[in-house]
Structures are given as C-alpha cells and as structure tokens.
Motif scaffolding. Structure first.
Motif, short mmCIF file in Angstrom:
data_model
loop_
_atom_site.label_atom_id
_atom_site.label_comp_id
_atom_site.label_asym_id
_atom_site.label_seq_id
_atom_site.Cartn_x
_atom_site.Cartn_y
_atom_site.Cartn_z
N GLY A 97 78.68 53.73 78.90
CA GLY A 97 79.18 52.85 77.84
C GLY A 97 79.22 51.39 78.25
O GLY A 97 79.96 50.60 77.65
N ASP A 155 73.10 51.38 72.62
CA ASP A 155 74.47 51.81 72.34
C ASP A 155 74.73 51.86 70.83
O ASP A 155 75.36 52.79 70.33
N LYS A 209 76.00 54.91 68.48
CA LYS A 209 77.19 54.73 67.65
C LYS A 209 76.91 55.02 66.18
O LYS A 209 77.72 55.64 65.50
N GLU A 210 75.74 54.60 65.71
CA GLU A 210 75.39 54.75 64.29
C GLU A 210 74.72 56.09 64.00
O GLU A 210 74.40 56.36 62.84
#
Length: 135
Positions: free
Chosen positions: A110, A121, A125-126
C-alpha cells in the motif's frame, strides 16, 4: 475505443511494455504511458530510446513508427497530480509491464510514493482490471 494505462518500471524487459503500447495504439485505443525514473533509464539502455521531459510522446511514436495523431500521453511518474492518481479518471485497465519486484512489494504494502504506484493502487481501489507482468 478503450483507455489504458501502461506502466513501465525499472525491471528488464521494457520492450514488452513498449510493444504493448504499440499494439494498443494500432488498435486505436488511448494510452497513458507512465515510466518510473528507473524505468526511463532501462528504456534508454535496452531500447536506446531517450524519453525527454518535453515532447516524450513524439519520441515514443517516432520510435514505434506510429503516426503523431495516435492517442498517446507520456506522463512522468513524478507528476502525482496527474488525473491518473484519482479514481475519477476513467481507465479501462492498468497494465504494469514489466513490473519490478520493488514495485510489486510497494503495491502489496500500500505504499504509493509516485504516480506509477498510485495509478496501480487506484485500479485496485476502484475494482478495475490490473495486470501485473513481473520480471
């Protein structure tokens, strides 16, 4: 036409990343190419392709022998304010090719310290497709 982000890290095998960019552009997709600092060095060493700060798109398109009208953006990994750093930027898929183990470790932890890591990232996340080609 789809929109792709292609990330080239400092691993050997940068030819695979540039070949993917070429194939995507020939299929008339839009591509944002992000190279890490070490990725730029490896591209220069392996492919004898210097990516200047200004007009890097022209350098890549000339190297790939593609028309200047191709939908290519070359973005510095230092530009953390580029739209790729935000989930609101529509991207159909992000491909990291080649992916260094350092990049993979940062992503797994992360740690998004530059645009390349942040763009990957954001894909996670999406819930968007993220393809990682480790070297």
């Amino acid at each position: 036409m789809n929109v792709y982000t292609v990330i080239v890290t400092g691993a050997s095998g940068s030819v695979y990343g540039l070949r993917l960019v070429e194939r995507l552009l020939l299929a008339e997709h839009a591509v944002s190419l992000v190279t890490t600092d070490t990725g730029r060095d490896v591209v220069a060493y392996e492919l004898d392709l210097r990516l200047p700060e200004e007009d890097a798109e022209a350098a890549v398109l000339d190297s790939l022998q593609l028309p200047r009208e191709s939908r290519l953006r070359v973005v510095s990994s230092d530009d953390i304010f580029d739209p790729l750093a935000s989930g609101s930027r529509k991207v159909d898929a992000t491909i990291v090719i080649p992916a260094s183990m350092g990049f993979c470790g940062s992503l797994a932890s992360g740690l998004a310290s530059d645009l390349a890591e942040r763009a990957a990232d954001v894909a996670l996340k999406e819930g968007r497709p993220l393809v990682i080609v480790p070297r």
